[in-house]
Design a protein around this motif. Sequence first.
Motif, short mmCIF file in Angstrom:
data_model
loop_
_atom_site.label_atom_id
_atom_site.label_comp_id
_atom_site.label_asym_id
_atom_site.label_seq_id
_atom_site.Cartn_x
_atom_site.Cartn_y
_atom_site.Cartn_z
N GLU A 327 0.82 -1.20 0.00
CA GLU A 327 0.00 0.00 0.00
C GLU A 327 0.87 1.27 0.00
O GLU A 327 0.59 2.24 -0.71
CB GLU A 327 -0.91 0.00 1.23
CG GLU A 327 -1.86 1.20 1.34
CD GLU A 327 -2.89 1.22 0.24
OE1 GLU A 327 -3.46 2.30 -0.01
OE2 GLU A 327 -3.12 0.15 -0.39
N LYS A 328 1.95 1.22 0.80
CA LYS A 328 2.86 2.36 0.86
C LYS A 328 3.53 2.59 -0.49
O LYS A 328 3.62 3.72 -0.98
CB LYS A 328 3.92 2.11 1.94
CG LYS A 328 4.88 3.27 2.14
CD LYS A 328 5.85 2.96 3.26
CE LYS A 328 6.84 4.11 3.46
NZ LYS A 328 7.82 3.82 4.53
N ARG A 329 4.01 1.46 -1.13
CA ARG A 329 4.64 1.60 -2.45
C ARG A 329 3.63 2.10 -3.49
O ARG A 329 3.97 2.90 -4.37
CB ARG A 329 5.22 0.25 -2.88
CG ARG A 329 6.51 -0.12 -2.17
CD ARG A 329 7.22 -1.26 -2.89
NE ARG A 329 6.42 -2.48 -2.88
CZ ARG A 329 6.50 -3.41 -1.93
NH1 ARG A 329 7.33 -3.25 -0.91
NH2 ARG A 329 5.75 -4.50 -1.99
N ARG A 330 2.37 1.62 -3.38
CA ARG A 330 1.37 2.06 -4.33
C ARG A 330 1.12 3.57 -4.21
O ARG A 330 1.04 4.27 -5.22
CB ARG A 330 0.06 1.31 -4.08
CG ARG A 330 -1.04 1.62 -5.10
CD ARG A 330 -2.32 0.90 -4.73
NE ARG A 330 -2.84 1.38 -3.46
CZ ARG A 330 -3.52 2.52 -3.32
NH1 ARG A 330 -3.74 3.30 -4.38
NH2 ARG A 330 -3.98 2.88 -2.14
N LYS A 331 1.02 4.05 -2.98
CA LYS A 331 0.80 5.49 -2.79
C LYS A 331 1.99 6.29 -3.28
O LYS A 331 1.83 7.35 -3.91
CB LYS A 331 0.56 5.78 -1.30
CG LYS A 331 -0.80 5.31 -0.81
CD LYS A 331 -1.02 5.70 0.65
CE LYS A 331 -2.40 5.26 1.12
NZ LYS A 331 -2.62 5.64 2.55
N GLU A 332 3.22 5.80 -2.98
CA GLU A 332 4.40 6.50 -3.46
C GLU A 332 4.43 6.53 -4.98
O GLU A 332 4.81 7.55 -5.58
CB GLU A 332 5.67 5.84 -2.91
CG GLU A 332 5.85 6.03 -1.41
CD GLU A 332 7.07 5.27 -0.89
OE1 GLU A 332 7.65 4.48 -1.68
OE2 GLU A 332 7.44 5.48 0.29
N GLU A 333 4.05 5.40 -5.61
CA GLU A 333 4.04 5.35 -7.07
C GLU A 333 2.98 6.31 -7.63
O GLU A 333 3.22 7.00 -8.64
CB GLU A 333 3.75 3.91 -7.53
CG GLU A 333 3.79 3.72 -9.05
CD GLU A 333 5.15 3.94 -9.63
OE1 GLU A 333 5.25 4.13 -10.85
OE2 GLU A 333 6.14 3.92 -8.87
N GLU A 334 1.82 6.35 -6.98
CA GLU A 334 0.78 7.29 -7.43
C GLU A 334 1.24 8.73 -7.29
O GLU A 334 1.03 9.55 -8.20
CB GLU A 334 -0.49 7.07 -6.60
CG GLU A 334 -1.23 5.79 -6.93
CD GLU A 334 -2.46 5.60 -6.06
OE1 GLU A 334 -2.65 6.44 -5.14
OE2 GLU A 334 -3.23 4.64 -6.28
N ASP A 335 1.91 9.04 -6.16
CA ASP A 335 2.43 10.39 -5.98
C ASP A 335 3.47 10.73 -7.03
O ASP A 335 3.49 11.84 -7.58
CB ASP A 335 3.04 10.55 -4.58
CG ASP A 335 1.97 10.46 -3.49
OD1 ASP A 335 0.78 10.66 -3.82
OD2 ASP A 335 2.33 10.19 -2.34
N ARG A 338 1.75 11.18 -10.37
CA ARG A 338 1.03 12.44 -10.41
C ARG A 338 2.00 13.61 -10.56
O ARG A 338 1.75 14.54 -11.34
CB ARG A 338 0.20 12.61 -9.13
CG ARG A 338 -0.70 13.85 -9.18
CD ARG A 338 -1.51 14.06 -7.93
NE ARG A 338 -0.68 14.45 -6.81
CZ ARG A 338 -0.33 13.64 -5.82
NH1 ARG A 338 -0.75 12.39 -5.79
NH2 ARG A 338 0.43 14.07 -4.83
#
Length: 658
Positions: A327-335, A338
């Motif tokens: 989940e952390k990696r997914r959020k970092e990748e989304e950030d 973006r």
Amino acid sequence: SGINAEWTLRPGTLNNLSLMVTFVERFGHVFDKYDDLLTGEVSCDAAAKLYKELRPPGIRLAQVQAGLEALYGDGMGDALEKQDFEEGLLELDRRYFLLQDLMWEFKVLARPDGLVTEDDAKLLFTATHEQSFSASKYEGWLKSRTIRGSGVSFAEIDVLLCNKPTSDEIIAELPSLPKEHTQVDLIQRSATTMITDRTRSHDKKKKLEKLGYLKKLQDLKAKRSENLKQRKSIDNKFKKSEDLKKLEEHERKRQEEEDERKRIAEEKKRAEEREKLEELQKAAAEKQRLKDLQDQEDSAKLQDAQEENERKAKEEAELENQRDEEEKRRKEEEDRLRAEKEADEKRKQKEAESEAAAAAALQADILAQEQRALEADKTKQNLLTSQMEEEMAQRDLMAAEEALEAAKAADDQSKIAEAQRLKKEADERSRTSKMIKRLTQAIQSRDVNELETTISDAKKKKINGVETYVAEAEDLVNLLYAGMQLENACRDRSIEDIETAIQKINDAGYEKVLAKEMNEAELLLKKLKRLEFLKRQVMELKQQTIAELKSYSKPPPVVKFVMTATFLILGHNAKDIKQWNQMVVLMGKTGKESLKRRVQSFEPDNISWDVAEACQEILVGMDTGSVADVSAGAAVFYIWCDGMVEERLSLPIVIPKE
């Protein structure tokens, strides 16, 4: 609860203040309620709130501070110590009840606008302080007023009216003594002064009678006495019923609060008992299960079961950790995506703007070149025409001179006169054609000095037929000067000078001829205004905002990243700003080395290409809104850094020296 009901002091009297001892002993916990840090003292604000709870609606904060200063001394009214709790409340109560009387007396003297005159204010001071009235202190208050002679509000004098004159103020009213006099001399002098009080009082009385104050003072005291009697009568009439209602109301509230506390305590107790019972039941069930398991299986199977449970628990924990990491990696990748998308959109927008600007500049350049080509053709044609006219004028002049010689030889006066006229006309045409040729050559050269010299010669010699060429040359001089003014303004990077030069060109109608220069100047003006806006944002930062940034002992990551980029842009090495305390020292500098002054004088071409790219990587994924949510001050520096980096990356990698 029930504090006000227990506090038996009555409005309008100070005789019951001795009961405060019992109040303090029984309700000292009220002080602890406002002593959050358990330091043994409460602030002036907390003391005002405490008193408001005891004596609604309380008194103004300025009165509370003055009361504490009366207790501790001037400038010491910022806190109330617990050991002085009783004495402090007595002083505040004195002020509370005195204010009730003073407000009524003020309304008696007040004008329709709710204010009193300075003379009526003096009357209030005299009536309140009586023998302790300080004329010098009153004069000092008058001098401190912003507008002398204007109306006086109650809020302007209520604190001064409630303040008791100190011993220092009383001594200050005595006639001054030589420095060598001892304290005994001062006491003797005071005694002598007290002996003459009666004489002075008599003189003062005469003076008051003369000024009309004594009559007003007597009327005021009579009205005060009458009002006090009326208030006492009303108090005596309704005191019992009001006190009974208050006691019943407070007792009801106290009983309700007590019942609520008991109910909450009972519910909490029952909940705790239920939890204990459930724990005991679970423990008993587990114990029984283990006992049954031991009875049914041997110890090895039991150990295997325990190990299996532990293994499953461990696997579940590992799976949970893996899910958290994913989940952390997914959020970092989304950030990251973006941020890359925003950067790409910003780059495309900038490229589109650059392409549009380049197309406009190219179009303007083509139009300017076409205009200049037309002007060059026209000048060339004018030059050929002037040369032909000059040759024709020379031939006519030579023919006129030959005719003149022949007429002189024949001694024919009529032919001589005609030949002289023809020679004069030919000479005039020759002069005109030569000047036209000079003007045309000067226009073709586009040399300001040559143009001005030729124009000056044409005007001095007053040659006819060259007015059109002179006007064209003067227009070209104005055009060249306008272009040079615009070029100098752009070189100096002065917003005001560039705007002035552009305005002059538009007013003169040269915008098409100087289209390329105008386009470049307008682009530069837009950049300079944006840089000026960024600098102004930083310069308008209040010192309190910078102090807020300095106050961080461990700043949020966003704040640290933004300030790191700021000092990298200003030329600091990364190793010199690695620690936050190093940046705090730099933010604390003053004068020319202050952060705001350095930002104001900074230009984007002072940034190296590598530093600009490094700062761009530091700021990636941030925007003004997200930074402002953490720190308003950091958001301003983020806007400045982002603008500086963007401006530098729009310039060539290596900026040529001027």
